[in-house]
Design a protein around this motif. Structure first.
Motif, PDB file in Angstrom:
ATOM      1  N   ARG A 144     -62.882   2.823 -35.631  1.00 47.98           N
ATOM      2  CA  ARG A 144     -63.811   3.743 -34.956  1.00 47.98           C
ATOM      3  C   ARG A 144     -63.064   4.617 -33.945  1.00 47.98           C
ATOM      4  O   ARG A 144     -63.414   4.701 -32.775  1.00 47.98           O
ATOM      5  CB  ARG A 144     -64.938   2.969 -34.253  1.00 47.98           C
ATOM      6  N   CYS A 145     -62.020   5.269 -34.434  1.00 49.80           N
ATOM      7  CA  CYS A 145     -61.155   6.054 -33.553  1.00 49.80           C
ATOM      8  C   CYS A 145     -60.785   7.362 -34.242  1.00 49.80           C
ATOM      9  O   CYS A 145     -60.204   7.337 -35.335  1.00 49.80           O
ATOM     10  CB  CYS A 145     -59.902   5.247 -33.213  1.00 49.80           C
ATOM     11  N   ASP A 146     -61.113   8.501 -33.616  1.00 54.83           N
ATOM     12  CA  ASP A 146     -60.784   9.786 -34.206  1.00 54.83           C
ATOM     13  C   ASP A 146     -59.351  10.191 -33.856  1.00 54.83           C
ATOM     14  O   ASP A 146     -58.638   9.474 -33.147  1.00 54.83           O
ATOM     15  CB  ASP A 146     -61.795  10.857 -33.791  1.00 54.83           C
ATOM     16  N   ASN A 147     -58.923  11.358 -34.347  1.00 50.75           N
ATOM     17  CA  ASN A 147     -57.528  11.753 -34.198  1.00 50.75           C
ATOM     18  C   ASN A 147     -57.098  11.985 -32.752  1.00 50.75           C
ATOM     19  O   ASN A 147     -56.041  11.469 -32.339  1.00 50.75           O
ATOM     20  CB  ASN A 147     -57.251  12.995 -35.044  1.00 50.75           C
ATOM     21  N   PRO A 148     -57.861  12.726 -31.941  1.00 49.99           N
ATOM     22  CA  PRO A 148     -57.430  12.903 -30.539  1.00 49.99           C
ATOM     23  C   PRO A 148     -57.314  11.578 -29.784  1.00 49.99           C
ATOM     24  O   PRO A 148     -56.367  11.369 -29.017  1.00 49.99           O
ATOM     25  CB  PRO A 148     -58.539  13.792 -29.945  1.00 49.99           C
ATOM     26  N   ALA A 149     -58.275  10.681 -30.006  1.00 51.00           N
ATOM     27  CA  ALA A 149     -58.235   9.386 -29.326  1.00 51.00           C
ATOM     28  C   ALA A 149     -57.048   8.554 -29.808  1.00 51.00           C
ATOM     29  O   ALA A 149     -56.437   7.807 -29.040  1.00 51.00           O
ATOM     30  CB  ALA A 149     -59.541   8.627 -29.553  1.00 51.00           C
ATOM     31  N   ALA A 150     -56.710   8.678 -31.097  1.00 52.70           N
ATOM     32  CA  ALA A 150     -55.574   7.932 -31.646  1.00 52.70           C
ATOM     33  C   ALA A 150     -54.263   8.392 -31.013  1.00 52.70           C
ATOM     34  O   ALA A 150     -53.418   7.569 -30.629  1.00 52.70           O
ATOM     35  CB  ALA A 150     -55.525   8.097 -33.158  1.00 52.70           C
ATOM     36  N   TRP A 151     -54.082   9.710 -30.894  1.00 55.06           N
ATOM     37  CA  TRP A 151     -52.861  10.215 -30.260  1.00 55.06           C
ATOM     38  C   TRP A 151     -52.791   9.805 -28.793  1.00 55.06           C
ATOM     39  O   TRP A 151     -51.719   9.499 -28.267  1.00 55.06           O
ATOM     40  CB  TRP A 151     -52.785  11.734 -30.397  1.00 55.06           C
ATOM     41  N   LYS A 152     -53.934   9.788 -28.136  1.00 55.06           N
ATOM     42  CA  LYS A 152     -53.962   9.355 -26.736  1.00 55.06           C
ATOM     43  C   LYS A 152     -53.553   7.891 -26.611  1.00 55.06           C
ATOM     44  O   LYS A 152     -52.786   7.519 -25.712  1.00 55.06           O
ATOM     45  CB  LYS A 152     -55.361   9.570 -26.159  1.00 55.06           C
ATOM     46  N   LYS A 153     -54.064   7.056 -27.516  1.00 55.59           N
ATOM     47  CA  LYS A 153     -53.688   5.634 -27.491  1.00 55.59           C
ATOM     48  C   LYS A 153     -52.209   5.473 -27.827  1.00 55.59           C
ATOM     49  O   LYS A 153     -51.502   4.647 -27.221  1.00 55.59           O
ATOM     50  CB  LYS A 153     -54.561   4.857 -28.471  1.00 55.59           C
ATOM     51  N   GLY A 154     -51.728   6.244 -28.790  1.00 55.34           N
ATOM     52  CA  GLY A 154     -50.309   6.175 -29.136  1.00 55.34           C
ATOM     53  C   GLY A 154     -49.424   6.557 -27.966  1.00 55.34           C
ATOM     54  O   GLY A 154     -48.397   5.916 -27.699  1.00 55.34           O
TER      55      GLY A 154
END
Length: 208
Positions: A144-154
């Motif tokens: 349940r994670c979109d692309n902007p949130a994924a890059w932020k987590k990375g």
């Protein structure tokens, strides 16, 4: 929770004295058999629920091997396809991590790997999936994670890992941290996701 509040006495033939045809009697017997099977199933479920309620909740959030990671991600993506949802995968590469053992000894290398796993487990959710894909590569499925949130987590994880790997057990390490993200679309597969994430990697050469 399922409960049977008023158990039915299925041994009693409610229509024992009724005037039923042979066909009607056959239908009633079939109904009684189905009710008996249903009650047995419900009682089994109640027993299982009581047993589960007594068991402590265990945290199975852990670092998976590549085959385990592949299977779990495939299961999660199939769930997304069926019920709707969006998930992303993070790819991490720790360049020169394998050389740590040669330079500083195996104990330092093992400590570095353990600390990488600890950071990833601590800073991801229990629903996320983490796997060690190769000696220098890790993957993280973010549910349940979109692309902007994924890059932020990375970015967050990469910064923490860069700081962590600067020094382990008093040894200065020269490990380059790279990370990339990919968000799965309809009918997405892990191989494509990891390939795309690896091609989009950002290298961290200083703390974020």
């Amino acid at each position: 929770m399922i409960f049977v509040t008023k158990p039915i006495d299925l041994a009693r033939d409610w229509f024992a004295d009724a005037s039923l045809s042979s066909e009607e009697r056959k239908i009633w017997d079939a109904i009684r058999a189905e009710l008996a099977a249903t009650r047995t199933h419900v009682e089994d479920l109640q027993t299982q629920i009581r047993l589960l309620e007594r068991q402590p909740i265990e945290d199975d959030h852990s670092i998976l091997t590549r085959p385990e990671f592949n299977r779990e991600v495939a299961r999660m993506l199939a769930f997304d396809d069926r019920y709707g949802g969006i998930s992303s995968v993070l790819y991490f590469d720790f360049e020169r991590l394998e050389k740590v053992a040669e330079k500083h000894g195996k104990s330092v290398a093992n400590a570095a790997i353990r600390q990488i796993g600890d950071v990833m487990l601590k800073h991801t959710r229990g629903s996320d999936v983490i796997g060690r894909l190769a000696p220098e590569e890790f993957g993280v499925l973010l549910m349940r994670c979109d692309n902007p949130a994924a890059w932020k987590k990375g970015e967050q994880l990469a910064g923490l890992l860069y700081d962590l790997l600067a020094e382990v057990h008093g040894c200065k390490l020269d490990v380059l941290v790279s990370y990339g993200a990919y968000t799965f679309r309809e009918k997405g597969d892990l191989a494509t996701g990891l390939k795309e994430a690896a091609q989009a990697v950002t290298k961290v050469d200083k703390p974020l």
